[in-house]
Design an enzyme around this catalytic site. Sequence first.
Site, PDB file in Angstrom:
ATOM      1  N   TYR A  53     -59.018   3.622  47.098  1.00 42.78           N
ATOM      2  CA  TYR A  53     -59.955   2.506  46.955  1.00 42.78           C
ATOM      3  C   TYR A  53     -61.399   3.005  46.976  1.00 42.78           C
ATOM      4  CZ  TYR A  53     -56.034  -0.605  48.265  1.00 42.78           C
ATOM      5  OH  TYR A  53     -54.842  -1.291  48.320  1.00 42.78           O
ATOM      6  N   GLU A 110     -52.196  -8.760  44.260  1.00 44.26           N
ATOM      7  CA  GLU A 110     -52.621  -9.229  42.943  1.00 44.26           C
ATOM      8  C   GLU A 110     -51.485  -9.658  42.039  1.00 44.26           C
ATOM      9  OE1 GLU A 110     -52.355  -4.638  42.872  1.00 44.26           O
ATOM     10  OE2 GLU A 110     -53.040  -6.176  44.259  1.00 44.26           O
ATOM     11  N   GLU A 130     -56.838   1.045  42.157  1.00 42.94           N
ATOM     12  CA  GLU A 130     -57.660   0.531  43.246  1.00 42.94           C
ATOM     13  C   GLU A 130     -59.113   0.982  43.193  1.00 42.94           C
ATOM     14  OE1 GLU A 130     -56.789  -1.826  44.905  1.00 42.94           O
ATOM     15  OE2 GLU A 130     -54.598  -1.841  44.841  1.00 42.94           O
ATOM     16  N   ASP A 132     -45.561   4.456  50.470  1.00 42.55           N
ATOM     17  CA  ASP A 132     -46.040   3.738  51.653  1.00 42.55           C
ATOM     18  C   ASP A 132     -46.715   4.683  52.646  1.00 42.55           C
ATOM     19  OD1 ASP A 132     -45.380   1.118  50.995  1.00 42.55           O
ATOM     20  OD2 ASP A 132     -43.361   1.260  51.825  1.00 42.55           O
ATOM     21  N   HIS A 188     -58.170  -7.213  39.716  1.00 46.37           N
ATOM     22  CA  HIS A 188     -56.889  -6.576  39.407  1.00 46.37           C
ATOM     23  C   HIS A 188     -56.254  -7.156  38.143  1.00 46.37           C
ATOM     24  CE1 HIS A 188     -55.787  -3.532  42.247  1.00 46.37           C
ATOM     25  NE2 HIS A 188     -56.013  -4.283  43.309  1.00 46.37           N
ATOM     26  N   HIS A 221     -61.776  -9.168  44.541  1.00 45.97           N
ATOM     27  CA  HIS A 221     -60.982  -7.943  44.363  1.00 45.97           C
ATOM     28  C   HIS A 221     -59.672  -8.249  43.647  1.00 45.97           C
ATOM     29  CE1 HIS A 221     -59.510  -3.890  45.562  1.00 45.97           C
ATOM     30  NE2 HIS A 221     -58.339  -4.507  45.609  1.00 45.97           N
ATOM     31  N   GLU A 222     -58.955  -9.262  44.117  1.00 45.24           N
ATOM     32  CA  GLU A 222     -57.658  -9.579  43.506  1.00 45.24           C
ATOM     33  C   GLU A 222     -57.831 -10.095  42.077  1.00 45.24           C
ATOM     34  OE1 GLU A 222     -55.341  -8.339  45.073  1.00 45.24           O
ATOM     35  OE2 GLU A 222     -56.348  -8.146  46.996  1.00 45.24           O
TER      36      GLU A 222
END
Length: 672
Positions: free
Chosen positions: A449, A332, A379, A441, A360, A356-357
């Site tokens: 999400y 995003e 998310e 990460d 954001h 979705h993006e």
Amino acid sequence: MSVIGKVITRHYRTWPVRYQAFTKNSRLNYTISSRLKRISYFQHHFSNPFSLTKTQQLCTINREIEAMALSPLDPSSYSRPELAIVKHVNLKLNVDFENKQLSGIAELTINALENINELILDSSNITIESIETDDGKSLEYKLDDPVPNYGSKLTIPLAEPATVDQKIKIRIKYKTSPTATALQWLDAKQTSGKKYPYMFSQCQPIHARSILPCQDSPAVKFTYNAEVTAPEPFTVLMSAIRDDSNSSTFTFRQPVPIPSYLLAIAVGVLESRELGPRSHVWSEKEEIERSAWEFADTEKYLQAAEKLCGPYQWSQYDLLVLPPSFPYGGMENPCLTFVTPTLLAGDRSQADVIVHEIMHSWTGNLVTNRNFEHFWLNEGFTVFLERKVGASLIQDREEAKRSRDFSSLLGLQELDETVHQLGVENGLTRLVVNLTNVHPDDAFSSIPYEKGSLFLRYLEDLFGGPEVFDDFLRSYLNKFQRQSIDTDQFKAHLFEYFKDNEALKNVDWETWLHKSGMPPVIPAYDTSMTKAVTNLLAKIRDANTTFDYNDIITFTPQQIINFLQDLIDGEALPVDRLQKMGDTYKVAASKNTEITYRWLRLCIKSRDESKLNDVFQFVNNQGRMKYVRPIYRDLYAWEAMRQRAIDNFLQNEQYMMHVSAYTLKKDLHLSE
């Protein structure tokens, strides 16, 4: 962007959980009592209590404070934005494909929030040539030894002490490393055109420090300007509004403050097509027409999002279709969403990724998690809004509700698989996680999400449905826009907004936010779209029945995905029956990567060796971690194919972006 994390041993952090916004009148309150509360929190939530007296605890705290280099605000950053905060960055960079480097100057404008003698920044594998004040006075600096995956603490003593509210400007001349974790430099053969190289970035979660020295924490938001020089015939794009450019110099401005992880750059030989009054799509020429067709409805999605969330504040919304090695479905980046070419299905069936993006642009980019322990605020909210906006595009209200709920059921499938893959007691399955000594990460998965979205859906139903909850969402976005917040602030606003609603008493906050495993409540979703899938599954399990394409001729792509995922979650089919099903239902030849991905996982599950070449071709030709990581894990679990999977990874690691290689090594037990 759904990537499964690995179980990581936890350590304890004695820093305060809460801290206020970085303003003159609202400072971080470092108190011994808050640190003791932090210890109490860990005693309660992590079942590993300290048997220490308060005096012993205080001594432990002091020793840890002296030894720990990381920020008290963010377990993934060295920076100290509660003392002085970066407000603006001015970049002047040169792109060097031959040496795979960015070089130039970053000028940082910093506001002192306390009386300070030094600045502390994050830096990772960057060569610093000089640091000076805005009037040219040279500054000394100290770059600590790097900590793996976190980089180095950069300490810059000031020429003179700075006082509260004083503005400081420093210029850092530097160059990046060819192995900068935020950048992928592609050879020409890795591109569609096969003639020119390509470079793109991925800074989320904490890789911006490998592009420039910065306060690499989402708690810090800054505006930026950039001037980037690249050789002809390359085009430079950034997460900012495009300004005047000539054949080799490109200028950008980002007037809306962003966290460092949203700094983005891409350089390639690109073309563009207009999608609407505020949007273009960019790609190599080989994909441009397909991309323009696939994303033609972008303006429609933007308008639907504005109807729910309010005006779009970023002016420009462009899309960049990247080469296949891009590790996510989308990213995003403000003004310039990065997307994977796996979305080019030819039927617009993966439009939910674009929605979705777009969402954001409000949740994540305007209202941002203060650190990645609260990633669900980014998310979970975005998935929740994505499904609401996607449903709003359907005129029939009943059909819209069915569609939204069916998407939520697909998400529930993914959540259930992730929780059981990680382990129901794993702390990384909580909404609010502890990232002390855990790299973000490693913590990345579908949990924030899907569990986050499910939590918001539960609250929406509890408080009276969309008619009530939509107004709360708008109040939340208005209150916290252009800020970075934590879960406590979200909760406090919810309590204030619904203070007269008795339903507040029914929320088990402790379990929802801080307990591992699946959510305590699953909303009463409409399951009508799953009935045909359930009936077909019963037929598939009956060995005496035959397949007919009419079984699925009325299925939407999402129903086929649901069907295949249910098969993945069940017992393996005999190879001959699986092959017959794949051919008859035409899933084996699908061009939709969501379907292909699940089909190949079914082939692995049934130990169909005839499909292994297809499997390895799929993971080698695109790098989307949502697909690649589960497939490699499935192959690793197939003992006879384990070494082949490892060998294939090692042969192709050089073509992967850092985050893909880093996480796959863990999946294949090649690193801890």
